[in-house]
Design a protein around this motif. Structure first.
Motif, PDB file in Angstrom:
ATOM      1  N   ILE A  16      38.578  36.194  36.722  1.00 15.14           N
ATOM      2  CA  ILE A  16      37.569  35.888  37.758  1.00 15.14           C
ATOM      3  C   ILE A  16      38.162  36.054  39.148  1.00 15.14           C
ATOM      4  CG2 ILE A  16      36.232  33.979  38.775  1.00 15.14           C
ATOM      5  CD1 ILE A  16      35.676  33.051  35.849  1.00 15.14           C
ATOM      6  N   ASN A  17      39.385  35.595  39.339  1.00 16.43           N
ATOM      7  CA  ASN A  17      40.061  35.756  40.622  1.00 16.43           C
ATOM      8  C   ASN A  17      40.241  37.236  40.970  1.00 16.43           C
ATOM      9  OD1 ASN A  17      41.480  34.994  42.980  1.00 16.43           O
ATOM     10  ND2 ASN A  17      43.440  35.148  41.903  1.00 16.43           N
ATOM     11  N   GLY A  18      40.665  38.024  39.951  1.00 16.72           N
ATOM     12  CA  GLY A  18      40.837  39.465  40.175  1.00 16.72           C
ATOM     13  C   GLY A  18      39.542  40.133  40.562  1.00 16.72           C
ATOM     14  N   LEU A  19      38.449  39.753  39.898  1.00 18.70           N
ATOM     15  CA  LEU A  19      37.136  40.321  40.205  1.00 18.70           C
ATOM     16  C   LEU A  19      36.702  39.952  41.627  1.00 18.70           C
ATOM     17  CD1 LEU A  19      35.400  39.526  36.797  1.00 18.70           C
ATOM     18  CD2 LEU A  19      35.708  41.834  37.743  1.00 18.70           C
ATOM     19  N   CYS A  20      36.921  38.688  42.013  1.00 18.06           N
ATOM     20  CA  CYS A  20      36.541  38.246  43.362  1.00 18.06           C
ATOM     21  C   CYS A  20      37.330  39.009  44.435  1.00 18.06           C
ATOM     22  CB  CYS A  20      36.774  36.749  43.511  1.00 18.06           C
ATOM     23  SG  CYS A  20      35.600  35.742  42.563  1.00 18.06           S
ATOM     24  N   LYS A  21      38.610  39.154  44.223  1.00 16.71           N
ATOM     25  CA  LYS A  21      39.449  39.868  45.204  1.00 16.71           C
ATOM     26  C   LYS A  21      39.073  41.344  45.302  1.00 16.71           C
ATOM     27  CE  LYS A  21      43.577  36.951  45.230  1.00 16.71           C
ATOM     28  NZ  LYS A  21      45.017  36.865  44.909  1.00 16.71           N
ATOM     29  N   ASP A  22      38.537  41.872  44.188  1.00 18.52           N
ATOM     30  CA  ASP A  22      38.158  43.292  44.171  1.00 18.52           C
ATOM     31  C   ASP A  22      36.720  43.496  44.629  1.00 18.52           C
ATOM     32  OD1 ASP A  22      39.300  45.868  43.557  1.00 18.52           O
ATOM     33  OD2 ASP A  22      37.884  46.012  41.887  1.00 18.52           O
ATOM     34  N   GLY A  23      36.096  42.412  45.096  1.00 17.07           N
ATOM     35  CA  GLY A  23      34.731  42.529  45.616  1.00 17.07           C
ATOM     36  C   GLY A  23      33.669  42.599  44.543  1.00 17.07           C
ATOM     37  N   LYS A  24      34.023  42.298  43.312  1.00 14.89           N
ATOM     38  CA  LYS A  24      33.049  42.362  42.209  1.00 14.89           C
ATOM     39  C   LYS A  24      32.543  40.947  41.894  1.00 14.89           C
ATOM     40  CE  LYS A  24      34.865  46.583  40.108  1.00 14.89           C
ATOM     41  NZ  LYS A  24      35.710  46.994  41.236  1.00 14.89           N
ATOM     42  N   LEU A  25      31.872  40.357  42.882  1.00 18.16           N
ATOM     43  CA  LEU A  25      31.439  38.962  42.754  1.00 18.16           C
ATOM     44  C   LEU A  25      30.365  38.796  41.679  1.00 18.16           C
ATOM     45  CD1 LEU A  25      31.500  36.039  43.682  1.00 18.16           C
ATOM     46  CD2 LEU A  25      29.939  36.652  45.549  1.00 18.16           C
ATOM     47  N   LYS A  26      29.489  39.776  41.545  1.00 17.26           N
ATOM     48  CA  LYS A  26      28.411  39.648  40.549  1.00 17.26           C
ATOM     49  C   LYS A  26      28.993  39.553  39.133  1.00 17.26           C
ATOM     50  CE  LYS A  26      24.087  41.709  38.952  1.00 17.26           C
ATOM     51  NZ  LYS A  26      24.401  41.430  37.543  1.00 17.26           N
ATOM     52  N   ILE A  27      29.960  40.414  38.820  1.00 15.84           N
ATOM     53  CA  ILE A  27      30.580  40.388  37.489  1.00 15.84           C
ATOM     54  C   ILE A  27      31.348  39.082  37.310  1.00 15.84           C
ATOM     55  CG2 ILE A  27      32.192  41.564  35.929  1.00 15.84           C
ATOM     56  CD1 ILE A  27      31.629  44.151  37.471  1.00 15.84           C
ATOM     57  N   ALA A  28      32.001  38.641  38.397  1.00 16.31           N
ATOM     58  CA  ALA A  28      32.758  37.383  38.353  1.00 16.31           C
ATOM     59  C   ALA A  28      31.823  36.218  38.051  1.00 16.31           C
ATOM     60  CB  ALA A  28      33.480  37.153  39.677  1.00 16.31           C
ATOM     61  N   ARG A  29      30.650  36.219  38.685  1.00 11.61           N
ATOM     62  CA  ARG A  29      29.690  35.132  38.469  1.00 11.61           C
ATOM     63  C   ARG A  29      29.128  35.164  37.056  1.00 11.61           C
ATOM     64  NH1 ARG A  29      25.823  32.535  42.590  1.00 11.61           N
ATOM     65  NH2 ARG A  29      26.174  31.031  40.946  1.00 11.61           N
ATOM     66  N   ASP A  30      28.887  36.369  36.538  1.00 13.21           N
ATOM     67  CA  ASP A  30      28.394  36.491  35.157  1.00 13.21           C
ATOM     68  C   ASP A  30      29.406  35.885  34.177  1.00 13.21           C
ATOM     69  OD1 ASP A  30      26.096  37.720  35.982  1.00 13.21           O
ATOM     70  OD2 ASP A  30      26.802  39.769  35.605  1.00 13.21           O
ATOM     71  N   LEU A  31      30.682  36.194  34.397  1.00 17.57           N
ATOM     72  CA  LEU A  31      31.733  35.658  33.527  1.00 17.57           C
ATOM     73  C   LEU A  31      31.852  34.147  33.712  1.00 17.57           C
ATOM     74  CD1 LEU A  31      33.889  36.468  31.478  1.00 17.57           C
ATOM     75  CD2 LEU A  31      35.468  36.875  33.367  1.00 17.57           C
ATOM     76  N   PHE A  32      31.718  33.697  34.957  1.00 17.32           N
ATOM     77  CA  PHE A  32      31.763  32.271  35.288  1.00 17.32           C
ATOM     78  C   PHE A  32      30.641  31.513  34.566  1.00 17.32           C
ATOM     79  CE2 PHE A  32      30.046  28.877  37.971  1.00 17.32           C
ATOM     80  CZ  PHE A  32      31.164  28.078  38.197  1.00 17.32           C
TER      81      PHE A  32
END
Length: 605
Positions: free
Chosen positions: A475-491
């Motif tokens: 999730i941290n990697g996704l957030c840093k890479d600007g992929k917040l939507k995917i990060a939120r889905d996983l969250f």
């Protein structure tokens, strides 16, 4: 009376513990049928000597020799005595060939060879060591049918088997029945078995109650039973209770030994009660109880964990003066102390001195040093030690690979790290969750997010259940890479996988929402966070304030700074620098000055 009592004991185990014995008297073919058919072929090894074989246990070098000797014994007339057969069974058990010992026992019963209570106890012990306690109880029934009475050794072995099979409640119940029904007189070994079994299962309070019960009977616990319980109490964090029990045992005339004091000292060290540690050491001297290598090792390890390496060195000197040789545990503790300090030169000197003292470093020693060099950024030194491990006859284990891979990744050597993971698979060293966490962290740090997601999905498909740390890394990697939507889905999927997001994961998501300007959503998530029982911390508030200041949204940041004051949180260095920049651009803002002063750490203002 004994038959009735034993029948009651067997009744205790009726619900799944006791097994039905074979209809054929004394023969347990079910667990041994495969062994019996295969072991008939082992007797073809020819022996030199006279036609009448001589019983010589010194000729037994392996299990084949034991079987050959047994076959020779079967041909003897008259048959050898019970003692000879029992000695043979004991030899096989010492070689840890429990199924073979049971095969021999089965054959003895088949041919009518003499057996006694001790022989039966050996068979019971073998079944217990094979985690087949139900067959052990089956042997108990056969003993009664053959006119043999189980003794304290037999029941003690069954109790040990129950504990080995994690049937703690059944073991405690059986022991109490033995006492109440007076089936057998418990000896020191049986009492120790029960106290030790309860303590290892974390049942220290029942163990303490049982010990107090025994104190009121004629079966008084000895120093080993008290010491075992004191050790269990200390390991369970109940050091004061352990000290009280020490006082009680001495009051009853049971004198503590060095093992007793070592357990107390370990517990006090774990609690950081150094004055009490000194008192215990003084008490040992007053009682003329000499410290042993374990006493000194406990102190060295405890001092090093507290960062008091100089004190650990003094203990080592005292140890040498008393002519007590440090063992590898002592040296490993000292090495870890130096490595935590970052003093790798001194760590290497100690490592070299170990070899000079004819001690053989173990894989734990190498793991400590490799980790120390990796944390210092001296990867080539760590790599040299990694390569040295097999040359010293040792095998890399999972922590060795984990440490080395993490060290390589920390230097950006991701290709080399992945090669090591492949090497693990080739050498059949099984990766653990920490290994996967390191690999995913490496992929995220190298901005290979698609590969990280693919790796995570592969883990899940293979039945490897990721923990919250692993999901947090991705999730941290996704957030840093600007992929917040995917990060939120996983969250959002975490609860369905039986996991609750940690404060760190909330920080990643909330921080990203703030950076994107989605403040209302960030606020809603903060409310949801607290409702779920996860309290925000200082780090989370600092991330929010920093994100808003970067967007030049001071007015949005102020309410969060006010909340920081209310919760007693302080600004970190980055937040303070950004706030000072704001103050330089707005000298007249007295409210901001006051707010900054309130959240500044210590006396910085």
């Amino acid at each position: 009376m004994i038959r009735k009592a034993a029948s009651s004991a067997i009744q205790l185990t009726r619900t799944g513990i006791a097994a039905k014995s074979s209809h054929e008297f004394g023969k347990f073919t079910h667990p041994l049928s495969l062994f019996s058919s295969n072991l008939h072929n082992l007797g073809h090894k020819h022996r030199r000597g006279s036609p009448k074989p001589k019983i010589d246990f010194s000729t037994i070098k392996d299990v084949d020799d034991a079987i050959c000797l047994f076959r020779d014994m079967l041909r003897m007339r008259p048959l050898p005595s019970i003692l000879v057969y029992t000695n043979l069974l004991s030899v096989i058990v010492k070689m840890k060939h429990y199924s073979v010992a049971l095969y021999v026992f089965d054959e003895m019963r088949r041919i009518g060879a003499p057996v006694d209570e001790y022989t039966f106890s050996i068979a019971v012990n073998c079944y217990c060591l094979l985690n087949r306690i139900h067959f052990g109880f089956g042997i108990l029934g056969v003993m009664f049918k053959s006119g043999n009475k189980p003794d304290v050794t037999t029941f003690g072995t069954l109790l040990k088997g129950l504990f080995l099979d994690d049937k703690v409640a059944e073991a405690e119940k059986l022991f109490k029945k033995l006492l109440v029904l007076k089936i057998c007189e418990p000896n020191d070994v049986m009492i120790l078995t029960v106290i030790n079994g309860l303590c290892k299962a974390g049942e220290t309070i029942p163990a303490l109650e049982l010990l107090h019960l025994l104190e009121k009977t004629r079966w008084k616990p000895n120093v080993y039973a008290y010491s075992t319980l004191i050790d269990g109490l200390c390991k369970g964090g109940m050091v004061d209770e352990a000290l009280h029990l020490l006082f009680q045992m001495t009051g009853k005339g049971v004198l503590p030994n060095v093992v007793t004091y070592n357990s107390i000292i370990q517990g006090l060290c774990d609690d950081g009660r150094w004055e009490d540690v000194e008192d215990m050491l003084g008490e040992m001297d007053n009682c003329k109880i000499s410290k042993d290598v374990f006493t000194f090792s406990i102190l060295v390890d405890a001092y090093c964990k507290e960062g008091r390496v100089k004190d650990a060195e003094d203990v080592l000197k005292d140890m040498m003066q008393q002519k007590i040789c440090p063992d590898m545990f002592t040296y490993n503790a000292l090495l870890e102390g130096y490595c935590v300090e970052g003093n790798m030169n001194r760590a290497k000197q100690v490592f070299n001195s170990i070899v000079e003292r004819d001690l053989k470093p173990c894989i734990i020693t190498y793991n400590i040093l490799i980790d120390g060099y990796c944390k210092k950024g001296e990867i080539e030194e760590a790599w040299g030690l990694f390569l040295e491990v097999p040359r010293k006859g040792l095998k890399h284990d999972t922590p060795t690979y984990n440490t080395m891979i993490h060290g390589l990744f920390s230097k950006g050597r991701f290709v080399d790290g992945w090669k090591l993971l492949n090497d693990m698979e080739v050498r059949q060293v099984h990766p653990n969750l920490h290994t996967y966490s390191i690999m995913l962290d490496g992929l995220c740090k190298s901005r290979e997010i698609p590969k990280a997601l693919s790796f995570l999905h592969k883990m899940e498909e293979e039945g490897i259940i990721p923990n919250i740390v692993i999901y947090g890394t991705v999730i941290n990697g996704l957030c840093k890479d600007g992929k917040l939507k995917i990060a939120r889905d996983l969250f959002n999927k975490l609860p369905s996988r039986g996991l609750q997001p940690s404060v760190r994961i909330y920080t990643y998501i909330v921080g990203s929402l703030c950076q994107e300007g989605s403040m209302e959503e960030a606020k809603r998530l903060l409310v949801k966070m607290e409702e779920s029982g996860c309290a925000p911390n200082s780090c989370l508030y600092n991330v929010i304030v920093q994100s808003l200041l970067k967007r030049n949204e001071l007015s949005e940041a102020i309410p969060f700074m006010e909340e920081m004051c209310e919760r007693g949180f302080s600004a970190d260095v980055t937040t303070m620098i950004m706030l000072f920049d704001e103050l330089q651009g707005d000298h007249e803002n007295e409210m901001l000055k006051k707010l900054v002063k309130n959240i500044a750490p210590g006396n910085i203002m």
